[in-house]
Design a protein around this motif. Structure first.
Motif, PDB file in Angstrom:
ATOM      1  N   THR A 105       0.813  -1.224   0.000  1.00 16.63           N
ATOM      2  CA  THR A 105       0.000   0.000   0.000  1.00 16.63           C
ATOM      3  C   THR A 105       0.842   1.268   0.000  1.00 16.63           C
TER       4      THR A 105
ATOM      5  N   ARG B  41      -8.035  -1.229  -3.324  1.00 13.56           N
ATOM      6  CA  ARG B  41      -9.445  -1.469  -3.639  1.00 13.56           C
ATOM      7  C   ARG B  41     -10.363  -0.468  -2.940  1.00 13.56           C
ATOM      8  N   GLU B  42      -9.840   0.221  -1.903  1.00 19.22           N
ATOM      9  CA  GLU B  42     -10.625   1.236  -1.199  1.00 19.22           C
ATOM     10  C   GLU B  42     -10.498   2.611  -1.850  1.00 19.22           C
TER      11      GLU B  42
ATOM     12  N   THR C  61     -11.725 -12.274 -12.872  1.00 20.22           N
ATOM     13  CA  THR C  61     -11.441 -12.646 -11.480  1.00 20.22           C
ATOM     14  C   THR C  61     -12.529 -13.523 -10.867  1.00 20.22           C
TER      15      THR C  61
ATOM     16  N   ASN D 139      -2.149  -4.733  -3.900  1.00 20.58           N
ATOM     17  CA  ASN D 139      -2.255  -3.278  -3.818  1.00 20.58           C
ATOM     18  C   ASN D 139      -1.432  -2.544  -4.882  1.00 20.58           C
TER      19      ASN D 139
ATOM     20  N   ARG E  83      -5.778 -12.887   2.575  1.00 20.69           N
ATOM     21  CA  ARG E  83      -6.846 -11.958   2.929  1.00 20.69           C
ATOM     22  C   ARG E  83      -7.571 -12.437   4.182  1.00 20.69           C
TER      23      ARG E  83
ATOM     24  N   LEU F 276     -10.120   3.029  -5.618  1.00 21.46           N
ATOM     25  CA  LEU F 276      -9.995   2.690  -7.033  1.00 21.46           C
ATOM     26  C   LEU F 276     -10.022   3.919  -7.933  1.00 21.46           C
TER      27      LEU F 276
ATOM     28  N   HIS G 188     -11.692  -2.701 -12.330  1.00 18.50           N
ATOM     29  CA  HIS G 188     -12.594  -3.683 -11.724  1.00 18.50           C
ATOM     30  C   HIS G 188     -11.836  -4.884 -11.176  1.00 18.50           C
ATOM     31  N   TYR G 189     -10.661  -4.622 -10.674  1.00 19.28           N
ATOM     32  CA  TYR G 189      -9.852  -5.662 -10.050  1.00 19.28           C
ATOM     33  C   TYR G 189      -9.660  -5.288  -8.591  1.00 19.28           C
ATOM     34  N   ASP G 190      -9.516  -6.297  -7.713  1.00 20.26           N
ATOM     35  CA  ASP G 190      -9.470  -5.970  -6.277  1.00 20.26           C
ATOM     36  C   ASP G 190      -8.058  -5.806  -5.723  1.00 20.26           C
ATOM     37  N   TYR G 191      -7.010  -6.091  -6.488  1.00 26.27           N
ATOM     38  CA  TYR G 191      -5.620  -5.827  -6.121  1.00 26.27           C
ATOM     39  C   TYR G 191      -5.231  -6.319  -4.728  1.00 26.27           C
TER      40      TYR G 191
END
Length: 451
Positions: free
Chosen positions: A174, A314-315, A391, A358, A421, A317, A352-355
């Motif tokens: 991050t 993802r928080e 995904t 990060n 996660r 984007l 549209h990916y959640d990484y």
């Protein structure tokens, strides 16, 4: 250009005398009522307003509120022949620059107007610099304009010139080290060293030597004195990355160092004193580790005087386009390759990916794409395999069908992502759940760009 001063007073004599006294240094306009002044303020700007507390039937305090609502940086000097503590306090609460009693002392008034003009200029400069910092992503290498990142920038501003210990938390990748460096670079210790220690990368038996140093002859192979990281960081900042991976037996020695600002190198008899700002970072849940007796609670509270949480990608984007622009420009320069940007489909896929890895993972994806792309626009075909496959398998697809349409590498990567996660980034527990060694997990994390 002369600063603009407006006078709002229903006494023509006051307007005329003040205009005469001020016109040499200022562009002056007078108004016998607030209505035309407020109307003109919609079209033109003004630096300072001299406002009477009572303008006929109009209440000057109400006019003050309207002026500030129209231009929050306008400097308003209230004037009245009926001074009272209550009205002056009310005026100041509503944003008046100062409050003067008639008859006015012109020399005093000139001083206050000059201060008010300077105050407005400073406000405008702060606004300009704030906007400039936001437009370039703020704090040099930190890229982002989203609301979560604005909160991080606000904390950096508050922490830069205080010496309180800081704990930076957030998932791997991050940018916790960038935040620590920004706190250092923006503060009063900026001209001193910023020393980084990765507590997870140094073997347990060498970490104490890294921290505190040693004297020649302290052990076999110690052929000369060596300063530790704390001594090297004297008067500057030390950044303890991955503090959650520090062995429990070394935590007590670090705690004593933080409490007393002193230490003894291995093999030395003298005690060294240092003035050092400590910033630590972790991707682990230290409170859970305290409950498991893997991290000292007293060390946690000593480090966590102030906490900065860096949001996962993802928080935020909305920052992905800015990050893509930054990384593509960087890789284009490094590889001496003309990269025109991202195709619409590639940009949509990245949004549209959640990484799970990060910002570091996004950088790895774009670096891979920049390498394999012949130049021009980067498309989905240039992405790593995990980004070329959606995904999530389509609704209604059986597990067997999904597995048959997915490579073993992609299944492995997704299993590691999901387990990391679930365990909030705790690698030891993740390795245990997956049935592999911690070293094997680290190798896989590096292979898939998840670290």
């Amino acid at each position: 250009m002369k600063p603009h001063v407006w006078i709002i007073d229903d006494e023509p004599g006051i307007c005329a005398s003040l205009s005469l006294a001020l016109k040499k240094e200022y562009e002056v306009r007078t108004f016998g009522s607030a209505v035309p002044a407020l109307a003109l303020l919609e079209r033109e700007s003004c630096d300072v307003v001299l406002l009477d507390l009572k303008i006929g039937s109009e209440n000057g305090l109400d006019v003050l509120k309207q002026l500030k609502a129209n231009d929050s940086h306008i400097a308003v000097i209230m004037m009245t022949a009926y001074g009272s503590i209550g009205s002056s306090v009310e005026a100041m609460k509503n944003g008046a620059f100062t409050y003067l009693i008639k008859p006015l002392d012109i020399d005093e008034l000139l001083i206050f107007i000059a201060q008010a003009v300077e105050f407005r200029k400073l406000n405008e400069q702060v606004l300009y610099l704030s906007d400039a910092l936001r437009s370039q992503g703020h704090y040099d290498k930190i890229i982002g304009e989203s609301e979560p990142m604005q909160r991080v920038y606000g904390l950096i501003d508050r922490l830069k010139d205080v010496d309180a210990n800081v704990l930076i938390t957030g998932e791997s990748g991050t940018g916790k080290e960038l935040v620590a460096k920004a706190i250092h670079d923006a503060g009063k210790r900026r001209n001193e060293r910023f020393v980084v220690v990765n507590c997870a990368a140094i073997p347990e038996n060498l970490l104490e030597l890294e921290f505190f140093g040693y004297k020649r002859g302290a052990f076999t192979g110690a052929s000369q004195d060596r300063k530790g990281k704390f001594e090297l960081a004297d008067r500057g900042t030390i950044f303890l990355d991955e503090i959650g991976d520090m062995p429990i037996n070394l935590q007590s020695k670090l705690l004593r160092m933080l409490q007393n600002k002193e230490f003894t190198p291995l093999g030395a008899s003298d005690t060294r004193h240092v003035d050092v700002r400590v910033i630590a970072a972790t991707n682990r849940d230290l409170k859970a580790m305290i409950a498991e007796q893997k991290f000292r609670d007293d060390l946690y509270y000593r480090l966590n005087v102030m906490n900065v949480r860096v949001p996962a990608l993802r928080e935020r984007l909305s920052d992905v386009p800015l990050l893509c622009e930054h990384f593509l420009k960087q890789f284009s320069t490094e590889m001496n390759k003309s990269i025109g940007g991202l195709s619409a489909e590639a940009a949509e896929r990245l949004m549209h990916y959640d990484y799970p890895g990060n910002v570091r993972q996004l950088a790895n994806i774009l670096e891979y794409a920049a390498i394999v792309s012949p130049g021009g626009m980067i498309g989905v075909k240039d992405f790593p395999e995990e980004m070329r496959v959606r995904t999530e398998h389509s609704e209604g697809q059986s597990v067997e069908e999904y597995l048959c349409s997915t490579t073993l590498k992609d299944i492995e990567r997704r299993a590691i992502e999901a387990t990391l996660r679930k365990n909030n980034g705790r690698r030891d527990q993740t390795a245990l759940d997956l049935g592999i060694s911690k070293r094997g997990l680290l190798n896989k994390i590096n292979e898939y760009g998840l670290s």
